[in-house]
Every structure is written in C-alpha cells, then in structure tokens.
Design a protein around this motif. Structure first.
Motif, mmCIF file in Angstrom:
data_model
loop_
_atom_site.group_PDB
_atom_site.id
_atom_site.type_symbol
_atom_site.label_atom_id
_atom_site.label_comp_id
_atom_site.label_asym_id
_atom_site.label_seq_id
_atom_site.Cartn_x
_atom_site.Cartn_y
_atom_site.Cartn_z
ATOM 1 N N THR A 161 0.849 -1.197 0.000
ATOM 2 C CA THR A 161 0.000 0.000 0.000
ATOM 3 C C THR A 161 0.878 1.237 0.000
ATOM 4 N N ASP A 162 0.333 2.312 -0.519
ATOM 5 C CA ASP A 162 1.056 3.583 -0.487
ATOM 6 C C ASP A 162 1.318 4.021 0.951
ATOM 7 N N HIS A 163 0.364 3.767 1.838
ATOM 8 C CA HIS A 163 0.517 4.229 3.219
ATOM 9 C C HIS A 163 1.683 3.525 3.902
ATOM 10 N N ILE A 164 1.829 2.216 3.693
ATOM 11 C CA ILE A 164 2.957 1.500 4.290
ATOM 12 C C ILE A 164 4.266 2.048 3.744
ATOM 13 N N ASP A 165 4.322 2.284 2.438
ATOM 14 C CA ASP A 165 5.531 2.854 1.839
ATOM 15 C C ASP A 165 5.851 4.214 2.465
ATOM 16 N N GLN A 166 4.815 5.019 2.676
ATOM 17 C CA GLN A 166 5.024 6.350 3.251
ATOM 18 C C GLN A 166 5.530 6.262 4.685
ATOM 19 N N LEU A 167 4.966 5.346 5.469
ATOM 20 C CA LEU A 167 5.398 5.203 6.863
ATOM 21 C C LEU A 167 6.850 4.761 6.945
ATOM 22 N N LEU A 168 7.244 3.805 6.115
ATOM 23 C CA LEU A 168 8.629 3.345 6.132
ATOM 24 C C LEU A 168 9.574 4.439 5.641
ATOM 25 N N ALA A 169 9.145 5.214 4.636
ATOM 26 C CA ALA A 169 9.976 6.316 4.150
ATOM 27 C C ALA A 169 10.129 7.396 5.220
ATOM 28 N N GLN A 170 9.046 7.690 5.933
ATOM 29 C CA GLN A 170 9.132 8.645 7.029
ATOM 30 C C GLN A 170 10.075 8.151 8.115
ATOM 31 N N ALA A 171 9.972 6.871 8.448
ATOM 32 C CA ALA A 171 10.828 6.305 9.494
ATOM 33 C C ALA A 171 12.295 6.363 9.087
ATOM 34 N N ALA A 172 12.584 6.127 7.814
ATOM 35 C CA ALA A 172 13.972 6.147 7.347
ATOM 36 C C ALA A 172 14.588 7.536 7.447
ATOM 37 N N GLY A 173 13.749 8.574 7.407
ATOM 38 C CA GLY A 173 14.251 9.940 7.494
ATOM 39 C C GLY A 173 14.025 10.604 8.831
ATOM 40 N N GLU A 174 13.470 9.877 9.805
ATOM 41 C CA GLU A 174 13.151 10.460 11.115
ATOM 42 C C GLU A 174 14.346 10.325 12.059
ATOM 43 N N LEU A 175 14.940 11.446 12.445
ATOM 44 C CA LEU A 175 16.133 11.429 13.275
ATOM 45 C C LEU A 175 15.826 11.298 14.760
ATOM 46 N N ASP A 176 14.565 11.471 15.152
ATOM 47 C CA ASP A 176 14.164 11.272 16.543
ATOM 48 C C ASP A 176 13.847 9.785 16.754
ATOM 49 N N GLU A 177 14.584 9.134 17.633
ATOM 50 C CA GLU A 177 14.477 7.683 17.781
ATOM 51 C C GLU A 177 13.088 7.241 18.225
ATOM 52 N N GLU A 178 12.503 7.933 19.183
ATOM 53 C CA GLU A 178 11.185 7.544 19.678
ATOM 54 C C GLU A 178 10.121 7.690 18.591
ATOM 55 N N GLU A 179 10.204 8.773 17.836
ATOM 56 C CA GLU A 179 9.248 8.971 16.756
ATOM 57 C C GLU A 179 9.441 7.911 15.671
ATOM 58 N N GLN A 180 10.689 7.537 15.421
ATOM 59 C CA GLN A 180 10.934 6.478 14.440
ATOM 60 C C GLN A 180 10.308 5.163 14.898
ATOM 61 N N HIS A 181 10.450 4.828 16.196
ATOM 62 C CA HIS A 181 9.819 3.615 16.727
ATOM 63 C C HIS A 181 8.304 3.648 16.500
ATOM 64 N N ARG A 182 7.692 4.813 16.738
ATOM 65 C CA ARG A 182 6.243 4.935 16.578
ATOM 66 C C ARG A 182 5.843 4.698 15.121
ATOM 67 N N LEU A 183 6.596 5.269 14.199
ATOM 68 C CA LEU A 183 6.286 5.097 12.780
ATOM 69 C C LEU A 183 6.461 3.647 12.341
ATOM 70 N N LEU A 184 7.506 2.993 12.836
ATOM 71 C CA LEU A 184 7.736 1.595 12.473
ATOM 72 C C LEU A 184 6.630 0.694 13.005
ATOM 73 N N ASN A 185 6.168 0.960 14.206
ATOM 74 C CA ASN A 185 5.077 0.152 14.755
ATOM 75 C C ASN A 185 3.771 0.382 13.998
ATOM 76 N N GLN A 186 3.538 1.609 13.544
ATOM 77 C CA GLN A 186 2.368 1.863 12.709
ATOM 78 C C GLN A 186 2.461 1.072 11.405
ATOM 79 N N ALA A 187 3.649 1.084 10.801
ATOM 80 C CA ALA A 187 3.832 0.341 9.552
ATOM 81 C C ALA A 187 3.651 -1.152 9.779
ATOM 82 N N ASP A 188 4.179 -1.647 10.885
ATOM 83 C CA ASP A 188 4.067 -3.084 11.169
ATOM 84 C C ASP A 188 2.612 -3.492 11.377
ATOM 85 N N ALA A 189 1.856 -2.681 12.100
ATOM 86 C CA ALA A 189 0.435 -3.001 12.313
ATOM 87 C C ALA A 189 -0.303 -3.077 10.981
#
Length: 776
Positions: free
Chosen positions: A601-629
């Motif tokens: 899905t486009d949304h999963i791609d967007q979440l992973l792309a956001q996580a790859a560019g997110e320099l805040d570790e906690e926010e990256q964890h949140r994005l990865l868990n959203q993508a995983d769900a």
C-alpha cells in the motif's frame, strides 16, 4: 560403550533425547556462559557466549570454524556476496558501527574517535573523527579518500558500480575531508536516520575507485585490509580460507595465529566436530543432543552447545495476486487459521529454546523497539477464520453439514451461513508421528555420516562395515512415521469449502525437495493440517530446491511458501524493499523488488519512508510500529518464528558462541580463571563489564584451553564425548594454556543487510528456512 548416534533409536529413546535437549535451556545461565539479563534479553535466549578476560589468555594456535560455503566474492556489496563474505569482511575490514545483542548500533572505537550529527538544517551533516592509528595493510592511512570512493561507487549516480545494495548512499549529497584533521564530513540531501549503517564495511579506495576491481577483482583477494586479521590462503578445492593475525593492526592484536574457515555441509558438522576436524560450528538439533549429552564415564564435556535465537526469521508468504488470495478476507482467514505458537514450538523445543512466536515484520525478539503488533490481525481462531471465509463467499467446510445446530440469530438476520465449528487443527498423535519422523531422519543422516567415515560401531566390529544398514533402517522408520502422519492428517481433514460455482478453495503450497527442505516440509505439513480444519485445502508441491526461488518465488508461481529473511539493525531502511508496493515496469510486468507477496500500500511505503528519514528515535519507533500493524492487516506475509542458532564450541574455548543479533566485536569483556582444575577444565564463572575501552571476545579474544603434553609440546585434543576406546586423538601445535581468535559469526547469525539498489535488478535472495539454518 558405543556413542549414542550408533544406536538404533526407538520411540521411547527419542522422547528421552528430546527431553534432554529441552533440559539444556537451564544450562544457558551457567557453564561459563555470559547470559545475564543484559545479554540473554527478555526472552532468555538473545545470546549465549563463554567469555574470558584478555589478560588470562595466551597467544598462538589455529582454530577451525565450520561454515556453509566459501565466499564467492570478498566484496560484501556484490550480488554474489553471501553470509561468509560478511564474516570475512568483519574480520579484515573496518566496521564503523557494530550491533549489540539488542540490535543497537555501537560506535567502534577501533576505527573512530567519534561520529555525530553536527547539523540538521538546512542539511543533515555527520562528522566522523577517525582513529589516528588506523591504517591499511599497505601502510596507507584510512582516510577521507576511502569514504569518497565508496560513496561514489554506491551512489547509484554517474560513475557508480553495479551493486546488490546501496540504500543510504543515494541520499548523500557530498563527502569531504575535514572540517578538522583526521575527520570526514558527510552531508545528506535527504535526512537519513540509519546513517550508522553506512561505510560498513569500508573498502580501500583501490577497490571502489575501479569498476573491474570492484567486480571480478575481489573474488579471491583484496589489495589491502585493515582489521585484526589479514587474508591468508584461499583453497577452493580443499574448501578452506585462512585468516591470519594482522601485523599492521593498531589495537589489541588477535591472540590466535590463524583462523581457518572450513566449508562443511550442515549434515556433516556433528561428525566433523567429533572427529576433531572442527572446533566451532553451527549444528543441527540432533547433533546438539549428542554433543550436549551427560558426561560419560566421569569425563569432562568435549563441547559446549550455545543456544540463542538467530538473527533471522521464518515467514509464510501469501501471494496476494494469485487466485483466492487476491481477497484480503481469504488472506485473513488463512492467517487466523494458523497457530503460530504451535509452529514456534515445533522449531524451538527441539533446539532447547523458549517457545516464542514472532509478533513483528520489522524486528525480532529482544531487539530494541520490538513490539508484538499481531493484534492488528487477530489471534489464532479456526472459528473466526470460518466466519471470514463465509463472508468471502466460501461455504461448506468442517462442522457445517451435520452439526444439527440452528444458525445464530445474527447470522439468520443477514443470511450468512453459520460459522464452522471444528476441533483442533492436528491431533497429538499426528503431531507426535511427524516429530518422530523428523528425529529419525536426523539420526539417519548422522549415522550415515559416521558410516561413511568408517566410524560405525556395531555387531561387525573389526570388519570395517560398522552398523551397515542402521541408517537405512532409520530411514525406513522415518518414512513409516511420515506416512502415519499423513494418514492421520488426511483422516482429520474435513470438507473443503467451495464458492457459488462449486470451485474448491485450494491453495498451492510450494516447498523445496530433498534433505534441505525436510524441516520446511514438516512445518508446511503442520500448516496444511491447520488450514484443513478451516475448510482450506493446501496442496504441497515439491519443486527442485535449487529452483525454489528463481523459478517459483521470484516469478510468483505459488500461493503459499515458507522462506526466511535476515534480521536487521536498521529496519526502516532494510524493510522497505521487502514490503514496497509493486508497480508496473516499462516492459508491462510488475516490479516487486523483494516483495514476493506482490501486494502493498502507499501508506505502508510512506510510513517506512518517514521512518527512514526520522532522526528522533522515539518517533521512528512509533512510525515503524504503525507500519508493522498495517503489514499485519494487509497479510501479505505472516511472521512465524525466529530461527534457532545452535553453535557447538570446544569446551575449552571462550569468547565464542551464539551471538544472536550482535555483531562479533561489540564492546564488553568478561573474566574467567585460566588455570584448569584437576580434570583439565577451567572453573565455571563469568561476569561482564561494559565500557568503551573494553573489547568483545568476538574481536580478538576467542580462547581455547586444551590438555597440554609437556613431553611433546603439542596439544592432544579429545573432542568426542564417547569413552577413550572409541575416540580419535588429534595432535597439533598449541599454546600452553589458551589461544584466542576473532570470532566471525556462524553462518546464520550474521546480520545481513538488505539495502538493495532501486530498482533491484540484481540481488541476493532470502533463504528457505532450512537451507542454512539448524531448524525451521
């Protein structure tokens, strides 16, 4: 008294062997293993090592380490690279960051004084401060020119070279020397959270500046190295690669003279350990059971078997562009009809590991940030699977024809058929039959190896025939047990659901043939029985193992398939090609990268792309868990379990074992007395001390103590656990007490990274769950 492998196992004996394997889980907390809470993790099986303080160790000696194959190339970025390529690179080339047992990147102070983000706006900027003594083996300093050449080679732009992976390098805008002495500055045109994954391994510019050197020029040699070991002799005919202590290494030197990587098939490693051909090897559960058996005749154990979850996981792929699986409700039903915990038990129990199903597509057990997101799909429920199939228009199935019950009020109101009412997916008797067959086949393989080496021991003792026929008898018993399991599965199978046209709900389950696919087929049999209970017929189709990926998985010629992916310390980057939404290519086909389920899905791609560019570790964890769900909800793949890692280590060795997620070389140290007791063993005891100045045993402190023959000045190794009368003695030069070496990981523990080129035209494939692993 004969070694256990030469006895013809009986069902009762098999049960006892399995119990013995399971009882070894408790041993992970003793016997010199460093398995305190920080290393064993919440699961209790993140890592298992025997550690020793460097000051207690001696210099000299040779260690032979069993691997699956010799490397086809020494270039880790080549499409031909494999796990052993990564092992060699870890021993002879710079690694700027390594992973600890929880998958956290750790600064490698052997090469760097520091590495930090110095600016985030307007561009992310990272400055590396190099170790002032870091030099290549040709005497040239490790410098900015090496970083610049590697970036250009892997950037994907003009002048770059064909590579299997380049993720992250394509986000770099510039690499320059400075701003200070001994520093390298990297500026990104796009934020990159996984910047610590870059420049590991780092190659000398002589490799990366030249396309020929980058390609064929690195098959057998490198122009320069910069690690605790240097390249020695490569003998492809003999199947050995020698790594020797580096004379130009600036940090603590390797204590071992030589580390020899030796290609030995998995089925033969147990025998190779017992006859003294190897000191360290990843092994199969049947071999582990034998090697870790109770001491015989009061003699010390010859080997320690270290057990941990490997840095790899097995998944069930559902082809979302094939037949009934195009309907997400059918995919959900398939997933909910599968008892993942039972499948994990099938693999983890024989390996002596805690049983844990995997609850994430992006992280493994004990990894930092791991979170079980499987609730987004729902747990195992044959009844709920039946309801989903009813909704999708697949009717009939077990429990619907003769249950004699009236439809529930809600079902009557909307016209839906009542939910299927079924029993469990597989009887205890059927499960036992399948498990017995697997154990019998393992015993047969081990016996056949011993027989071929002339080590068989039986009634014909002295005639050289050994127990001729024992292996064949075991194979016959295994075949009978498999047939019994199939009969029980067929008997338990209920009616198959059909659609409105009478078409049966049948899925093609592709599995590799031969010995390499035996355990994979066993798991597939269990899954087939579980799906049958929901009215889904899964037909196993055996295909040649060598063509499993090239002709079936890569081309989409399957409905269901089992294969494994390596774990990653950088999931935002490495998961992207595995789950990327397929797009049409210029030839009218479908560009899937490594997403063999062929849905996204486009949304999963967007979440992973956001996580790859997110320099805040906690926010990256949140994005990865959203993508995983959302990956659980999409159900293109179903994570099942983390694979086991069983590593047999000569009982006198320290600093080696089952590393799990960790890169051998992260910073810890441990203490252990070096004086043997009256039985020739080091006293049990261990401890850890963390700090930037301490060294991990994997870096240069794998240690061995062996009985020392003061008359000859040579070691007498007694690797077999059987009584002296049936044991072979092997003599070779050795130090007075212990020797040491760097410890590359075992064949499946390496954290292989999947930063593939985009589009990915040339790449390494994932592995079937049993092709390079001990089980599952």
């Amino acid at each position: 008294m004969r070694p256990p492998v030469t006895r013809r196992p009986r069902p009762r004996a098999l049960a006892l062997l399995l119990a013995g394997t399971l009882s070894l889980t408790a041993a992970l907390s003793g016997c010199g293993s460093d398995t305190g809470p920080d290393r064993s993790g919440a699961s209790g099986a993140a890592q298992s090592l025997t550690l020793a303080d460097r000051a207690e160790l001696r210099t000299g000696g040779t260690l032979r380490w069993g691997v699956a194959d010799l490397p086809a190339t020494l270039n880790a970025f080549s499409p031909e690279a494999g796990p052993v390529t990564d092992q060699v690179a870890a021993a002879v080339l710079p690694a700027l960051f390594t992973l600890d047992e929880r998958g956290r990147p750790q600064l490698n102070t052997d090469y760097l004084r520091s590495a930090e983000i110095t600016a985030r706006e307007p561009r992310q900027t990272v400055v590396y401060t190099l170790h002032p003594q870091a030099v290549w083996s040709d005497g040239r300093a490790v410098e900015a020119a090496d970083f610049i050449a590697q970036w250009r080679a892997l950037s994907g732009g003009e002048g770059s070279h064909p590579a299997a992976r380049n993720a992250g390098y394509d986000r770099i805008e510039s690499v320059t020397e400075g701003p200070g002495d001994g520093q390298v500055q990297v500026t990104f045109h796009k934020p990159y959270a996984d910047w610590k994954s870059l420049f590991t391994p780092l190659y000398p510019k002589a490799v990366t500046e030249d396309a020929a050197a980058f390609g064929t020029g690195t098959r057998d040699t490198l122009p320069a190295t910069a690690g605790p070991f240097a390249l020695g002799d490569l003998d492809r005919e003999a199947g050995t690669l020698s790594l020797t202590r580096s004379a130009t290494w600036w940090a603590d030197p390797a204590l071992l003279d030589e580390l020899v990587l030796t290609a030995v098939p998995a089925a033969e490693r147990g025998a190779a350990l017992e006859d003294g051909s190897l000191e360290v090897a990843e092994i199969q559960p049947a071999d582990a059971t034998r090697l870790a058996a109770a001491e015989e005749d009061g003699e010390p154990a010859a080997y320690t078997v270290h057990r941990a979850y490997a840095a790899a996981y097995t998944q069930l792929a559902l082809n979302g562009r094939s037949g009934a699986l195009k309907d997400e409700r059918v995919r959900w039903a398939v997933a909910r009809a599968i008892d993942r915990e039972a499948l994990a038990a099938e693999v983890h129990e024989p390996a002596g590991l805690p049983v844990r199903a995997l609850g994430s597509h992006l992280r493994t057990l004990d990894q930092i940030g791991y979170q079980d997101n499987s609730d987004a799909l729902g747990g195992f429920s044959t009844e709920e699977a039946g309801k989903l199939l009813d909704e999708a228009g697949w009717r009939g199935g077990p429990g619907e024809e003769d249950d004699g019950e009236e439809p529930a009020a809600g079902d009557a109101a909307d016209g839906k058929a009542p939910a299927a009412v079924v029993a469990g997916p597989l009887s205890a008797e059927g499960a036992a039959a399948g498990h017995s067959a697997a154990l019998l086949r393992q015993a047969a393989g081990a016996q056949r190896t011993l027989d071929s080496d002339g080590d068989g021991d039986g009634e014909g003792e002295g005639d050289g025939d050994g127990d001729a026929g024992t292996a064949e008898q075991l194979e016959e018993e295994a075949a009978a047990a498999e047939e019994r399991a199939r009969e029980l599965a067929d008997r338990a199978a209920g009616p198959v659901r059909t659609d409105e046209h009478g078409t049966e709900l049948t899925l093609r389950f592709v599995v590799p043939d031969g010995d390499a696919g035996a355990r994979q087929r066993r798991i597939a049999d269990r899954i087939t029985a579980m799906l049958s209970a929901a009215g889904i017929r899964a037909e196993l189709t055996e295909v040649p193992a060598h063509a499993f990926f090239s002709d079936h998985i890569s081309t989409g010629d399957f409905d269901l398939a089992l294969y494994s992916w390596p774990a990653s310390g950088y999931p935002a980057t490495d998961a992207a090609p595995l789950f990327a939404k397929p797009v049409p290519d210029k030839d009218g086909g479908l560009a899937v990268q490594q997403n063999y389920s062929r849905i996204g899905t486009d949304h999963i791609d967007q979440l992973l792309a956001q996580a790859a560019g997110e320099l805040d570790e906690e926010e990256q964890h949140r994005l990865l868990n959203q993508a995983d769900a959302r990956l659980w909800a999409l159900t293109g793949s179903l994570p099942l379990f983390q694979r086991p890692q069983l590593v047999a280590v000569d009982a006198g060795l320290a600093g080696v074992g089952a590393f799990g997620l960790a890169t051998p070389g992260t910073r810890t140290s441990a203490t252990a007395p070096d004086r043997p007791d009256e039985r020739g063993r080091s006293p049990e005891g261990h401890g850890t001390e963390r700090g930037r100045g301490a060294r991990e045993p994997g870096a240069s402190t794998v240690a061995r103590r062996a009985p020392y023959d003061s008359g000859t000045g040579r070691c007498t190794y007694l690797p077999s656990r059987s009584p002296p009368s049936s044991r072979k003695k092997h003599r070779q030069p050795c130090p007075r007490a212990r020797t040491s070496a760097m410890s590359p990981s075992s064949p499946t523990s390496i954290t292989a990274r999947r930063r593939w080129s985009t589009p990915c035209s040339s790449r390494r494939e994932p592995s079937p769950p049993t092709s390079t692993s001990t089980t599952g």
